[in-house]
Design a protein around this motif. Structure first.
Motif, PDB file in Angstrom:
ATOM      1  N   ASP A 200      -8.266   9.721  11.345  1.00  0.00           N
ATOM      2  CA  ASP A 200      -7.545   8.623  10.574  1.00  0.00           C
ATOM      3  C   ASP A 200      -6.328   9.202   9.762  1.00  0.00           C
ATOM      4  O   ASP A 200      -6.060  10.232   9.981  1.00  0.00           O
ATOM      5  CB  ASP A 200      -8.847   7.946   9.813  1.00  0.00           C
ATOM      6  CG  ASP A 200      -8.920   9.268   8.479  1.00  0.00           C
ATOM      7  OD1 ASP A 200      -9.218   8.691   7.472  1.00  0.00           O
ATOM      8  OD2 ASP A 200      -8.929  10.227   8.885  1.00  0.00           O
ATOM      9  N   ARG A 201      -5.711   8.302   8.949  1.00  0.00           N
ATOM     10  CA  ARG A 201      -4.544   8.439   8.352  1.00  0.00           C
ATOM     11  C   ARG A 201      -4.650   8.567   6.809  1.00  0.00           C
ATOM     12  O   ARG A 201      -3.585   8.733   6.161  1.00  0.00           O
ATOM     13  CB  ARG A 201      -3.309   7.746   8.884  1.00  0.00           C
ATOM     14  CG  ARG A 201      -3.504   7.802  10.175  1.00  0.00           C
ATOM     15  CD  ARG A 201      -2.007   7.192  10.776  1.00  0.00           C
ATOM     16  NE  ARG A 201      -1.042   8.136  10.810  1.00  0.00           N
ATOM     17  CZ  ARG A 201       0.387   7.954  10.661  1.00  0.00           C
ATOM     18  NH1 ARG A 201       0.976   6.507  10.557  1.00  0.00           N
ATOM     19  NH2 ARG A 201       1.420   8.769  10.731  1.00  0.00           N
TER      20      ARG A 201
ATOM     21  N   ILE B 160      -3.784   7.919  -1.589  1.00  0.00           N
ATOM     22  CA  ILE B 160      -2.687   8.578  -2.131  1.00  0.00           C
ATOM     23  C   ILE B 160      -1.630   8.462  -1.004  1.00  0.00           C
ATOM     24  O   ILE B 160      -0.410   8.273  -1.267  1.00  0.00           O
ATOM     25  CB  ILE B 160      -2.740  10.142  -2.447  1.00  0.00           C
ATOM     26  CG1 ILE B 160      -3.974  10.092  -3.366  1.00  0.00           C
ATOM     27  CG2 ILE B 160      -1.652  10.707  -2.735  1.00  0.00           C
ATOM     28  CD1 ILE B 160      -3.449   9.926  -4.784  1.00  0.00           C
ATOM     29  N   ALA B 161      -1.976   8.590   0.213  1.00  0.00           N
ATOM     30  CA  ALA B 161      -1.302   8.584   1.233  1.00  0.00           C
ATOM     31  C   ALA B 161      -1.649   7.725   2.484  1.00  0.00           C
ATOM     32  O   ALA B 161      -2.932   7.851   2.766  1.00  0.00           O
ATOM     33  CB  ALA B 161      -0.695  10.100   1.798  1.00  0.00           C
ATOM     34  N   THR B 162      -0.903   7.241   3.349  1.00  0.00           N
ATOM     35  CA  THR B 162      -1.445   6.588   4.760  1.00  0.00           C
ATOM     36  C   THR B 162      -0.883   7.013   5.858  1.00  0.00           C
ATOM     37  O   THR B 162      -0.764   6.399   6.896  1.00  0.00           O
ATOM     38  CB  THR B 162      -1.176   5.112   4.505  1.00  0.00           C
ATOM     39  OG1 THR B 162       0.448   4.944   4.173  1.00  0.00           O
ATOM     40  CG2 THR B 162      -1.954   4.463   3.214  1.00  0.00           C
TER      41      THR B 162
ATOM     42  N   LEU C 134     -13.942   5.644   2.445  1.00  0.00           N
ATOM     43  CA  LEU C 134     -13.206   6.665   2.365  1.00  0.00           C
ATOM     44  C   LEU C 134     -12.088   7.044   3.477  1.00  0.00           C
ATOM     45  O   LEU C 134     -11.057   7.909   3.322  1.00  0.00           O
ATOM     46  CB  LEU C 134     -13.719   8.064   2.037  1.00  0.00           C
ATOM     47  CG  LEU C 134     -14.713   7.639   0.656  1.00  0.00           C
ATOM     48  CD1 LEU C 134     -15.663   8.998   0.744  1.00  0.00           C
ATOM     49  CD2 LEU C 134     -13.739   7.843  -0.638  1.00  0.00           C
ATOM     50  N   SER C 135     -12.355   6.507   4.697  1.00  0.00           N
ATOM     51  CA  SER C 135     -11.245   6.957   5.783  1.00  0.00           C
ATOM     52  C   SER C 135     -10.813   5.556   6.418  1.00  0.00           C
ATOM     53  O   SER C 135     -11.391   4.495   6.089  1.00  0.00           O
ATOM     54  CB  SER C 135     -12.309   7.884   7.028  1.00  0.00           C
ATOM     55  OG  SER C 135     -13.175   7.151   7.343  1.00  0.00           O
ATOM     56  N   GLY C 136      -9.698   5.622   6.857  1.00  0.00           N
ATOM     57  CA  GLY C 136      -9.024   4.572   7.528  1.00  0.00           C
ATOM     58  C   GLY C 136      -7.553   4.340   7.311  1.00  0.00           C
ATOM     59  O   GLY C 136      -7.120   5.720   7.513  1.00  0.00           O
ATOM     60  N   TRP C 137      -7.185   3.318   7.346  1.00  0.00           N
ATOM     61  CA  TRP C 137      -5.545   3.196   7.058  1.00  0.00           C
ATOM     62  C   TRP C 137      -4.851   3.482   8.253  1.00  0.00           C
ATOM     63  O   TRP C 137      -3.817   4.108   8.437  1.00  0.00           O
ATOM     64  CB  TRP C 137      -5.093   3.914   5.801  1.00  0.00           C
ATOM     65  CG  TRP C 137      -5.046   3.203   4.544  1.00  0.00           C
ATOM     66  CD1 TRP C 137      -6.210   3.222   3.566  1.00  0.00           C
ATOM     67  CD2 TRP C 137      -4.379   2.147   4.019  1.00  0.00           C
ATOM     68  NE1 TRP C 137      -6.180   2.672   2.449  1.00  0.00           N
ATOM     69  CE2 TRP C 137      -4.911   1.855   2.727  1.00  0.00           C
ATOM     70  CE3 TRP C 137      -3.023   1.512   4.361  1.00  0.00           C
ATOM     71  CZ2 TRP C 137      -4.211   0.834   2.119  1.00  0.00           C
ATOM     72  CZ3 TRP C 137      -2.328   0.530   3.449  1.00  0.00           C
ATOM     73  CH2 TRP C 137      -3.084   0.162   2.404  1.00  0.00           C
TER      74      TRP C 137
END
Lengths: 235, 204
Positions: free
Chosen positions: B25-26, B35-37, B179-182
């Motif tokens: 994931d990103r 904070i960041a994707t 908590l994960s994804g984007w």
């Protein structure tokens, strides 16, 4: 070697640019029993004289050729006790490599690390160089290999080499007899003949030692019975 | 809250026919804040060896730097690239060195070995190796990933099908994990080429 003023401390260069202790170590090697190695197309053979100080010594207890890993063997010329220390250190290094990478150590890496140990003892305080030159024979993914390591820590890859008392005659003999596409059994015969050239006395299966590694990658020290067969073929 | 759930992560690797895919994931978060994707979790060691590191982001970056260092020295000394199995043993040894103060990472290693045979493995944060023939997962979304991979995986998939499968498995699993994804990042490696693709999923 008139630099005797500078031969007291190992770590001091003499004005001629030599480290005199290393020269002396090489002399110790040069007065040791002859040993030699030949790299064939399909394996490597190493051999040495096994002259014992008296007939009372139990020759079966003496083994000059040692195994470092199942596919790497070593022989020496020079001081036996120094050889034992190096064998111990090299075996440990080979096992540390395996522990880290779960892969058997390549011959070049083991030679490099052994040579590094020998070099350390030429640049540290309070120690002396090792009084041995080693011939390391192995077979790995890069095929059969033969390396010589000197007390200074320099190492060379050889097609065939000799060390010890009879080094110049032995090397001349090997230069004449060596061919690029030699088979291992021919190499063993040549090794025996080379040892015979400089041997004082009668050569027999109990006073020489031969170690062989073939494409099966198992280093083996030949038994006296096997040596006897090769000796008979040579006669 | 567990230290492994501080940044959030999802990493998965799958074996196909003479190829493998590794995806992550990103999202980089600090607990609930994103904070960041575009955070990179999958790193290249050499052309045929990749490592994905889930868990604490700082440890992932430092561990990656240490591994690249070790591999570059190995390449110089031995004049060859490390085999995936050898690299996995190295990672395991490095992690165990820190047994009583570990790196909070779970690596996923994927590579093409001798004869271009695909190799994948994962390990826990102290170096317990687990080899698999089909897929390996790690990160905060690992439970969902296990389920998704188990149902979607088939052996001997061609590269295009493998890419579809790993992408669907990743996206559906991270959607169930806050908590994960984007988005996702997928690397598909065959003996002749490497394809990198960025996936657009639910951006939350």
């Amino acid at each position: 070697m008139g630099d005797s003023q500078y031969s007291f401390s190992l770590t001091t260069f003499s004005p001629s640019g030599k480290l005199v202790q290393i020269e002396h170590a090489l002399t110790a090697v040069g007065s040791g029993q002859t040993s030699l190695g030949i790299k064939a197309a399909n394996g490597v053979v190493i051999a040495t004289e096994k002259k014992l100080p008296s007939i009372l010594v139990d020759e079966t207890s003496v083994q000059k050729i040692q195994t470092l890993t199942p596919n790497i063997g070593v022989v020496y010329s020079g001081m036996g006790p120094d050889f034992r220390v190096l064998v111990r250190k090299s075996r440990k290094q080979a096992q540390q490599y395996y522990r880290l990478y779960k892969e058997t150590i390549p011959v070049t890496q083991l030679v490099r690390e052994t040579a590094a140990v020998m070099q350390e003892f030429t640049q540290s305080g309070g120690v002396r160089p090792f009084g041995v030159s080693l011939l390391i024979a192995g077979y790995d993914d890069n095929g059969p290999q033969l390396y010589q390591v000197d007390p200074s820590g320099s190492y060379f890859s050889w097609k065939a080499s000799a060390m010890g008392k009879n080094v110049s005659n032995a090397k001349t003999f090997l230069e004449k007899r060596y061919t690029e596409d030699m088979e291992l059994d021919d190499a063993i015969h040549t090794a025996i003949l080379t040892l015979k050239e400089g041997y004082e006395g009668q050569i027999s299966s109990n006073n020489i030692e031969i170690g062989v590694i073939r494409s099966d990658r198992e280093f083996k020290v030949l038994s006296p019975a096997e040596i006897k067969d090769f000796l008979e073929e040579v006669e | 809250m567990s230290i492994f759930e501080y940044n959030g992560s999802a990493v998965v690797a799958m074996v196909g026919k003479n190829c493998f895919a590794i995806a992550s994931d990103r999202r980089l978060g600090v607990q609930l804040q994103t904070i960041a994707t575009d955070f990179q979790r999958v790193f290249k060691i050499h052309d045929k060896l990749y490592i994905g590191l889930s868990g604490l982001a700082t440890d992932a970056q430092t561990l990656y730097q240490r591994l690249v260092f070790r591999h570059k020295l190995y390449q110089l000394r031995e004049e060859r690239d490390m085999k995936p199995q050898t690299f996995a043993s190295l990672v395991s040894a490095l992690l165990y060195e820190k047994r009583f103060g570990p790196y909070f990472c779970q690596p996923v290693i994927a590579g093409l070995g001798e004869d271009n045979e695909p190799f994948i493995c994962t390990m826990d944060c102290i170096g317990a190796k687990e080899l698999a023939k089909d897929f390996v997962v790690s990160g905060t979304a690992s439970e969902s990933l296990y389920g998704a991979c188990e149902s979607m995986y088939k052996p001997n998939m061609e590269p295009e099908e493998l890419f579809e499968t790993i992408s669907q498995a990743l996206l559906s699993s991270v959607d169930r994990d806050c908590l994960s994804g984007w988005g996702g990042y997928v690397l598909l490696v065959t003996p002749t080429e490497v394809q990198e693709r960025v996936l657009k999923g639910r951006m939350d």
